[in-house]
Design a protein around this motif. Sequence first.
Motif, mmCIF file in Angstrom:
data_model
loop_
_atom_site.group_PDB
_atom_site.id
_atom_site.type_symbol
_atom_site.label_atom_id
_atom_site.label_comp_id
_atom_site.label_asym_id
_atom_site.label_seq_id
_atom_site.Cartn_x
_atom_site.Cartn_y
_atom_site.Cartn_z
ATOM 1 N N ILE A 102 -22.499 13.872 -26.458
ATOM 2 C CA ILE A 102 -22.863 13.379 -27.786
ATOM 3 C C ILE A 102 -22.517 11.895 -27.920
ATOM 4 O O ILE A 102 -21.672 11.361 -27.205
ATOM 5 C CB ILE A 102 -22.139 14.160 -28.909
ATOM 6 C CG1 ILE A 102 -20.610 13.910 -28.849
ATOM 7 C CG2 ILE A 102 -22.450 15.647 -28.823
ATOM 8 C CD1 ILE A 102 -19.855 14.453 -30.053
ATOM 9 N N TYR A 103 -23.204 11.263 -28.870
ATOM 10 C CA TYR A 103 -22.855 9.900 -29.266
ATOM 11 C C TYR A 103 -22.889 9.804 -30.778
ATOM 12 O O TYR A 103 -23.912 10.074 -31.405
ATOM 13 C CB TYR A 103 -23.815 8.870 -28.669
ATOM 14 C CG TYR A 103 -23.467 7.457 -29.086
ATOM 15 C CD1 TYR A 103 -22.278 6.872 -28.668
ATOM 16 C CD2 TYR A 103 -24.312 6.729 -29.921
ATOM 17 C CE1 TYR A 103 -21.940 5.589 -29.059
ATOM 18 C CE2 TYR A 103 -23.978 5.442 -30.313
ATOM 19 C CZ TYR A 103 -22.791 4.878 -29.883
ATOM 20 O OH TYR A 103 -22.448 3.607 -30.281
ATOM 21 N N VAL A 104 -21.748 9.444 -31.373
ATOM 22 C CA VAL A 104 -21.661 9.282 -32.828
ATOM 23 C C VAL A 104 -21.130 7.900 -33.192
ATOM 24 O O VAL A 104 -20.602 7.695 -34.281
ATOM 25 C CB VAL A 104 -20.777 10.383 -33.462
ATOM 26 C CG1 VAL A 104 -21.399 11.759 -33.280
ATOM 27 C CG2 VAL A 104 -19.350 10.349 -32.904
ATOM 28 N N GLY A 105 -21.261 6.950 -32.265
ATOM 29 C CA GLY A 105 -20.745 5.611 -32.516
ATOM 30 C C GLY A 105 -19.340 5.395 -32.012
ATOM 31 O O GLY A 105 -18.707 4.382 -32.313
ATOM 32 N N GLY A 106 -18.835 6.343 -31.221
ATOM 33 C CA GLY A 106 -17.472 6.257 -30.722
ATOM 34 C C GLY A 106 -16.510 7.059 -31.576
ATOM 35 O O GLY A 106 -16.736 7.251 -32.776
ATOM 36 N N THR A 107 -15.434 7.535 -30.971
ATOM 37 C CA THR A 107 -14.475 8.384 -31.681
ATOM 38 C C THR A 107 -13.019 8.005 -31.459
ATOM 39 O O THR A 107 -12.170 8.262 -32.303
ATOM 40 C CB THR A 107 -14.646 9.865 -31.256
ATOM 41 O OG1 THR A 107 -14.244 10.019 -29.880
ATOM 42 C CG2 THR A 107 -16.077 10.336 -31.412
ATOM 43 N N SER A 108 -12.705 7.394 -30.335
ATOM 44 C CA SER A 108 -11.308 7.311 -29.888
ATOM 45 C C SER A 108 -10.430 6.413 -30.752
ATOM 46 O O SER A 108 -9.198 6.493 -30.672
ATOM 47 C CB SER A 108 -11.252 6.830 -28.444
ATOM 48 O OG SER A 108 -11.782 5.527 -28.313
ATOM 49 N N MET A 109 -11.018 5.560 -31.584
ATOM 50 C CA MET A 109 -10.224 4.683 -32.431
ATOM 51 C C MET A 109 -10.106 5.195 -33.873
ATOM 52 O O MET A 109 -9.451 4.558 -34.703
ATOM 53 C CB MET A 109 -10.823 3.270 -32.430
ATOM 54 C CG MET A 109 -10.754 2.592 -31.068
ATOM 55 S SD MET A 109 -9.048 2.388 -30.488
ATOM 56 C CE MET A 109 -9.312 1.904 -28.784
ATOM 57 N N ALA A 110 -10.732 6.321 -34.166
ATOM 58 C CA ALA A 110 -10.615 6.925 -35.494
ATOM 59 C C ALA A 110 -9.352 7.769 -35.531
ATOM 60 O O ALA A 110 -9.280 8.814 -34.877
ATOM 61 C CB ALA A 110 -11.847 7.778 -35.804
ATOM 62 N N GLY A 111 -8.340 7.305 -36.276
ATOM 63 C CA GLY A 111 -7.036 7.945 -36.245
ATOM 64 C C GLY A 111 -6.748 8.829 -37.437
ATOM 65 O O GLY A 111 -7.653 9.243 -38.168
ATOM 66 N N LEU A 112 -5.492 9.112 -37.628
ATOM 67 C CA LEU A 112 -5.081 10.022 -38.696
ATOM 68 C C LEU A 112 -5.398 9.436 -40.071
ATOM 69 O O LEU A 112 -5.994 10.111 -40.923
ATOM 70 C CB LEU A 112 -3.582 10.318 -38.592
ATOM 71 C CG LEU A 112 -3.014 11.272 -39.639
ATOM 72 C CD1 LEU A 112 -3.690 12.641 -39.563
ATOM 73 C CD2 LEU A 112 -1.499 11.405 -39.472
#
Length: 257
Positions: free
Chosen positions: A59-69
């Motif tokens: 999947i691609y949703v614009g990136g995820t790894s920097m979306a935190g708590l």
Amino acid sequence: MSEALRELGAEVVEGAGGWDAVRLIHSEIFVKTVAKREADVLRAVAVADAALSRGRAVIYVGGTSMAGLHTPRGGQLFNAAVYIARKVGASVLSIDRHFPVGTWELHLKHKFLLYVIYGGAEGPSYRHVAGRGYGAVPFPLPPGAGDRSFERVLSFIDRVSEGPLVVQLGFDIHRDDPTGYFFASERFYYLLGRALARREFYVSLECPSSSGVFRRALASLLAGISGGEPPAVEPYRESEAVQRDVELLLRRARRLL
């Protein structure tokens, strides 16, 4: 990036998800911050839910790894990777030159098993991640690491991890990335696909690098998943110092597990 995805047969997911999915992993502070972009957030939820309905997906949703708590960073509005991991009880594997700050924050909150392959030159130390995490296994690779090192770490993770695996996959580890210092080639992406093909998996596409790198590496990943032909590339020759550093990281990882 959108053009490359279309060329490789990407499907557009229509519809919208719900805010309960966002609240499952993010705080109310996060929800209030991203509420002004509701349509984008709920489209990302819909993509994650569609992936879950299939049991295996890229999947691609614009990136995820920097979306935190509490904080969305870099325009990343929903950590779909962690959401999927929580829904299916999966481990998370992050592969990127950059340390996944958002996913790390969510790991500290939700305590899912986390494997992190990142650039040791700019990320936190091994001791910090291993000491603070809850089952976090860090691989801060040295500059100059190429296919050999990435493949050895992947082989280790493939052997020890059980159940579904969610991968946050960056492309800035590729040897042709214009700003990077790693030397992975299409061969690594192909072998990652081969490893994933044997299990339930979900891949979130992250840092895309250049258009050419993204196209070639993603095509190799998909070929590995589908059982296609491996790419014809010559591996980069690593230094002995890099190989020693990676062997030390693997010894440490064996002790952690």
